[in-house]
Structure formats: structure tokens, C-alpha cells
Design a protein around this motif. Structure first.
Motif, PDB file in Angstrom:
ATOM      1  N   ARG A  56      -5.979  -3.390   3.451  1.00 47.43           N
ATOM      2  CA  ARG A  56      -6.878  -2.450   2.766  1.00 47.43           C
ATOM      3  C   ARG A  56      -6.075  -1.231   2.316  1.00 47.43           C
ATOM      4  N   PRO A  57      -6.629  -0.411   1.437  1.00 50.92           N
ATOM      5  CA  PRO A  57      -5.922   0.816   1.050  1.00 50.92           C
ATOM      6  C   PRO A  57      -5.723   1.735   2.258  1.00 50.92           C
ATOM      7  N   LEU A  58      -4.602   2.458   2.247  1.00 52.56           N
ATOM      8  CA  LEU A  58      -4.270   3.392   3.324  1.00 52.56           C
ATOM      9  C   LEU A  58      -4.195   4.799   2.747  1.00 52.56           C
ATOM     10  N   ASP A  59      -5.002   5.716   3.293  1.00 49.27           N
ATOM     11  CA  ASP A  59      -4.940   7.089   2.793  1.00 49.27           C
ATOM     12  C   ASP A  59      -3.651   7.748   3.299  1.00 49.27           C
ATOM     13  N   PRO A  60      -3.226   8.867   2.673  1.00 45.67           N
ATOM     14  CA  PRO A  60      -1.965   9.519   3.046  1.00 45.67           C
ATOM     15  C   PRO A  60      -1.873   9.878   4.538  1.00 45.67           C
ATOM     16  N   ALA A  61      -2.980  10.301   5.146  1.00 44.71           N
ATOM     17  CA  ALA A  61      -2.955  10.648   6.574  1.00 44.71           C
ATOM     18  C   ALA A  61      -2.666   9.415   7.418  1.00 44.71           C
ATOM     19  N   LYS A  62      -3.247   8.285   7.060  1.00 43.59           N
ATOM     20  CA  LYS A  62      -3.016   7.035   7.785  1.00 43.59           C
ATOM     21  C   LYS A  62      -1.577   6.596   7.612  1.00 43.59           C
TER      22      LYS A  62
ATOM     23  N   GLN B 287       0.808  -1.220   0.000  1.00 45.88           N
ATOM     24  CA  GLN B 287       0.000   0.000   0.000  1.00 45.88           C
ATOM     25  C   GLN B 287       0.840   1.268   0.000  1.00 45.88           C
TER      26      GLN B 287
END
Length: 181
Positions: A168-174, A147
Motif C-alpha cells: 500500500r502507499p506509505l506516507d512520509p512519516a511511515k 513506494q
């Protein structure tokens, strides 16, 4: 949780395990891919084991000690620990004699299943240095997918690349939270 394989036993760590965990974590062969992580002082190992004990007490899940079911020999550790309330961190480290036997993959799958049972809404993540192909293979065989790929900020090797494998996909903040940025 999935059934435990017959050849290994999982043990929730206690403060009594510091000595044998230190033997593992002070072995340079265990740290081929990250020599800067090797434990030189027992106090470093003690703090880590205390964190593992705290993980179990506070979240009902953490790193297990993985032992040979017959001899009780410490083979390594593996498990999922809740980090920043934001992700289950899958970690594993095994003695060279235990590597290449599929043990890390089997325990990683158990750990990921246990984390899912605790809270399926929290991502399950493995943070790995790119040059550690064996660790990458464990994460992939355990069902995680790549990811994130980027420089490993703070690593003594400025060219080191950090990978995040997740369920699962990880957003930039995560990603920033997981990496501690």
C-alpha cells in the motif's frame, strides 16, 4: 495460509539452528549485494536467531528457515517480522544453490499472506538495495509495489539506494519510521 510447496519445508527457528544459519550468513556469496552484512562472528548470528525466535514468541510470526523437503538441507530463510509495531518486514536470504528456483518468491507469498492474516491493517514492506535486482524481482512477483526510493543513509557505500516495496502507499512519516530516521 496458502499450501506449502512439496519441495520445501518451513521450520520455525530455535537456538539449535545457530550453527547452520551461521554457515549460510557467513558465506560471502550470500552477501554479494551487501558485503558489509556478512556474519563474521557466530555471536552476530546467535543474536539474529534469538530475534527470530522472539518474533515468533511475541507476534506469532517471523522468519522461517527454508529447508529442502527431502534432504533437510538449509536453503535459506524468509518471513515477515513485525517492526516497531508499524510494519511487517518481509525479509529473505538464500544460499546461491537455492537462488533462481522460485523458492524465495513462493515463501515470500506465504509470509505476506500470513502477515495479512495476523493483521491486515499493518503494511507489509520489503526494504531492498536498488542494485539487488533479484531481490527486487521477488518483491514484485510477491505482489509488492515500489513506494519509496532514496539514498541508503548509513550504508558504507554512500551511493547506495534504498527501495521500499509495500502492499500500500506509505506516507512520509511511515517511511521515516521504517528507515529508522
Amino acid at each position: 495460509m496458502q499450501p506449502l510447496p512439496d519441495d520445501i519445508a518451513l521450520h520455525v527457528p530455535t537456538s539449535d539452528d545457530v550453527g547452520r544459519v551461521h554457515e549460510l550468513y557467513s558465506d560471502p556469496d550470500v552477501w554479494r549485494h551487501a558485503p558489509h552484512g556478512r556474519h563474521v562472528a557466530v555471536v552476530t548470528t546467535r543474536r539474529m536467531v534469538e530475534r527470530w525466535v522472539s518474533d515468533w514468541e511475541n507476534h506469532g510470526l517471523g522468519s522461517w528457515l527454508v529447508e529442502d523437503a527431502v534432504t533437510g538441507e538449509l536453503l535459506g530463510n524468509a518471513g515477515c517480522s513485525l517492526r516497531n509495531g508499524a510494519h511487517w518486514n518481509l525479509g529473505y536470504r538464500f544460499a546461491p544453490a537455492a537462488q533462481g528456483r522460485g523458492i524465495a518468491t513462493r515463501v515470500a507469498r506465504l509470509a505476506l499472506a500470513a502477515a495479512w492474516e495476523k493483521d491486515p491493517g499493518i503494511p507489509r514492506v520489503a526494504s531492498i538495495l536498488e542494485h539487488n535486482g533479484a531481490s527486487v524481482a521477488v518483491a514484485v512477483r510477491a505482489g509488492l509495489t515500489l513506494q519509496f526510493r532514496g539514498l541508503d543513509v548509513g550504508n558504507p557505500d554512500p551511493s547506495a539506494v534504498r527501495l521500499l516495496y509495500a502492499d500500500r502507499p506509505l506516507d512520509p512519516a511511515k517511511v521515516r519510521l521504517i528507515l529508522g530516521h
